[in-house]
Design an enzyme around this catalytic site. Structure first.
Site, PDB file in Angstrom:
ATOM      1  N   PHE A 169     -11.326   0.295  -1.236  1.00 35.40           N
ATOM      2  CA  PHE A 169     -12.091   1.352  -1.895  1.00 35.40           C
ATOM      3  C   PHE A 169     -11.282   1.875  -3.092  1.00 35.40           C
ATOM      4  O   PHE A 169     -10.064   1.751  -3.130  1.00 35.40           O
ATOM      5  CB  PHE A 169     -12.379   2.461  -0.881  1.00 35.40           C
ATOM      6  CG  PHE A 169     -13.188   3.587  -1.448  1.00 35.40           C
ATOM      7  CD1 PHE A 169     -14.504   3.395  -1.824  1.00 35.40           C
ATOM      8  CD2 PHE A 169     -12.632   4.849  -1.612  1.00 35.40           C
ATOM      9  CE1 PHE A 169     -15.239   4.436  -2.361  1.00 35.40           C
ATOM     10  CE2 PHE A 169     -13.370   5.887  -2.141  1.00 35.40           C
ATOM     11  CZ  PHE A 169     -14.671   5.680  -2.521  1.00 35.40           C
TER      12      PHE A 169
ATOM     13  N   ASP B  32      -9.839   1.514   7.407  1.00 32.96           N
ATOM     14  CA  ASP B  32     -10.443   2.500   6.526  1.00 32.96           C
ATOM     15  C   ASP B  32     -11.856   2.704   7.069  1.00 32.96           C
ATOM     16  O   ASP B  32     -12.713   1.836   6.972  1.00 32.96           O
ATOM     17  CB  ASP B  32     -10.435   1.962   5.092  1.00 32.96           C
ATOM     18  CG  ASP B  32     -11.001   2.967   4.106  1.00 32.96           C
ATOM     19  OD1 ASP B  32     -11.557   3.988   4.546  1.00 32.96           O
ATOM     20  OD2 ASP B  32     -10.901   2.712   2.889  1.00 32.96           O
TER      21      ASP B  32
HETATM   22  C1  LIG Z   1     -15.248   7.575   0.556  1.00 37.46           C
HETATM   23  C2  LIG Z   1     -14.274   6.571   0.976  1.00 37.46           C
HETATM   24  C3  LIG Z   1     -12.893   6.835   0.967  1.00 37.46           C
HETATM   25  C4  LIG Z   1     -12.312   8.132   0.436  1.00 37.46           C
HETATM   26  O1  LIG Z   1     -12.800   9.225   1.088  1.00 37.46           O
HETATM   27  P1  LIG Z   1     -13.064  10.651   0.362  1.00 37.46           P
HETATM   28  O2  LIG Z   1     -13.498  11.507   1.482  1.00 37.46           O
HETATM   29  O3  LIG Z   1     -14.081  10.446  -0.691  1.00 37.46           O
HETATM   30  O4  LIG Z   1     -11.754  11.078  -0.197  1.00 37.46           O
HETATM   31  C5  LIG Z   1     -12.048   5.842   1.405  1.00 37.46           C
HETATM   32  N1  LIG Z   1     -12.522   4.658   1.812  1.00 37.46           N
HETATM   33  C6  LIG Z   1     -13.831   4.377   1.831  1.00 37.46           C
HETATM   34  C7  LIG Z   1     -14.293   3.035   2.321  1.00 37.46           C
HETATM   35  C8  LIG Z   1     -14.747   5.300   1.401  1.00 37.46           C
HETATM   36  O5  LIG Z   1     -16.053   5.002   1.390  1.00 37.46           O
END
Ligand SMILES: *Cc1c(COP(=O)(O)O)cnc(C)c1O
Length: 446
Positions: free
Chosen positions: A112, A202
């Site tokens: 991401f 993640d």
């Molecule tokens: C949104 C997202 C993040 C980061 O999260 P935030 O809450 O926007 O800081 C990390 N990894 C993935 C896959 C995401 O969709």
């Protein structure tokens, strides 16, 4: 909660988009009719979540709300140690501050943007090891978010001692909200562990991923979402979570891990960046809402309704012949801009141009997940044109009706019908060195 929305005129939108430097992040929300910029923090909370917020314990240390939140994460993910953070990127910042050094190599299935940003800002390298299936938007395979084990093994073999962990993103957001199969999760984790490399999941859309495993993978039809989630996390060493997605809150995140050494290491970065370890940038009431949200959104009916709405939009696009990453993903439809604006050269950012056209057409705000978001190569400073160039229509959870989806599809059809007339794109006037798409200023060419 119900909010009024207002239709604007094309003249108004032309003016507003110009003032926003042709970057929809810089529009005011009230200039948008239907907002599909993101599904992050934009969901509607339930009656149970709102009432749980009234029980928020705002003690600085050891609040009851923290323990309820911690126990819920432990129960759902099966991981022992939990650190709250204010959102997903904050979880990355805290954990990576402990784990990532300059020169490190971190493989992942399409990191991401903030994940890549936190790696590259530390002068380490993020290497994409997603299966090649994901590159062909028209190919129908059930688990396009999967890791290519060959690509992963090559990275592990060539970089001994330089890989602090691997990032496994579920669902794989960047390639289209595409799920990773349980089999691939198991094989990926086993391969990493053979090389003594831990795995960080993640986890922003872990529940949607579990839903696809139930619906698409042999052997899982009779398992509950919660059982599948536990099985997914048994394989991994840690998780970073953006609770703004699958916990359906407006703000929040966390780190979870089974490793005491990582927990102790990360804790010492949580305190200066996020706050004391029992609140980590969150209010007690926020932790209450996350706990309920995690519990509710790991139930089948909620996920089934959501994914069906995404599929409803996909079926409309099928009717109009508009190409998107197939099959429809969990949280969004990703239109293949390269195949729509075929006359716009890649140097003029077709997906970004399509984002502008859709906004001008009907006040619909989508998001470019393409060449702009890919940033420049940190070594050569060239634009990275190697990946897909997509327009993402991200669908907030429990906010819009299928009628809104029909309006979105009709607007996109109008743009699609006049696609031959769009021959020029945009050019960059100003950009930040990292994660430029949020703040980039553009001009319209032609
Ligand atoms: C949104 C997202 C993040 C980061 O999260 P935030 O809450 O926007 O800081 C990390 N990894 C993935 C896959 C995401 O969709």
């Amino acid at each position: 909660m119900v909010e009024p929305i207002r239709m604007s005129t094309r003249e108004e939108r032309e003016q507003w988009l110009k003032e926003a430097h042709y970057n929809v992040f810089q529009l005011k929300a009230e200039q948008v009719y239907i907002d599909l910029l993101t599904d992050s923090g934009t969901g509607s909370m339930t009656d149970r979540q709102w009432s749980a917020m009234m029980l928020g314990d705002e003690s600085y240390a050891g609040a009851k709300s923290f323990y309820r939140f911690e126990q819920t994460v432990q129960r759902i993910l099966g991981m022992k140690y939990v650190i709250p953070t204010h959102q997903g990127r904050a979880a990355e910042n805290v954990l990576f501050s402990y784990l990532v050094k300059a020169g490190d190599v971190i493989p992942g299935n399409a990191h991401f943007d903030t994940t890549k940003g936190h790696i590259e800002a530390r002068h380490a390298h993020a290497i994409d090891v997603t299966t090649d299936d994901a590159k062909d938007t028209q190919k129908e395979v059930p688990f396009k978010g999967n890791v290519s084990l060959e690509k992963l093994e090559k990275v592990l073999k060539e970089n001994p001692g330089k890989v602090p962990f691997m990032v496994l993103t579920v669902t794989n957001n960047t390639v289209g909200g595409q799920p990773v199969s349980m089999n691939n999760i198991k094989e990926t984790c086993a391969l990493c562990h053979r090389y003594d490399v831990p795995v960080v999941m993640d986890s922003a859309r872990f529940a949607e991923n579990a839903y696809f495993i139930k619906m698409r993978e042999p052997g899982y039809a009779d398992k509950t979402i919660k059982e599948i989630v536990r099985e997914m996390y048994e394989q991994a060493d840690a998780a970073t979570m953006s609770a703004k997605k699958d916990a359906i809150v407006n703000m929040g995140g966390f780190i979870a891990t089974n490793r005491k050494d990582w927990y102790d290491g990360a804790k010492s970065f949580c305190i200066p960046f996020e706050g004391y370890v029992t609140y980590g940038g969150l209010n007690g009431r926020d932790m209450e809402a996350i706990a309920v949200g995690l519990d509710e959104n790991t139930e089948f009916d909620m996920l089934h309704t959501r994914v069906h709405q995404v599929r409803h939009l996909a079926e409309k696009l099928d009717e109009y012949g508009i190409p998107y990453q197939r099959p429809a993903g969990g949280h969004a439809i990703f239109v293949d801009a390269d195949k729509v604006l075929t006359h716009v050269p890649k140097e003029e950012f077709p997906a970004q141009t399509l984002t502008c056209e859709l906004y001008l057409e009907a006040g619909i705000r989508a998001c470019e997940i393409g060449y702009m978001l890919a940033d420049r190569d940190p070594d050569t400073h060239e634009n990275r044109f190697g990946g897909l160039d997509l327009l993402r229509l991200a669908i907030p959870r429990r906010v819009y009706t299928d009628n809104h989806m029909d309006v979105v599809a009709a607007a996109l059809k109008n743009v699609y019908d006049r696609r031959e007339s769009v021959t020029r794109g945009v050019a960059i006037e100003w950009e930040a060195p990292l994660m430029r798409h949020f703040t980039v200023q553009l001009k319209r060419l032609g």
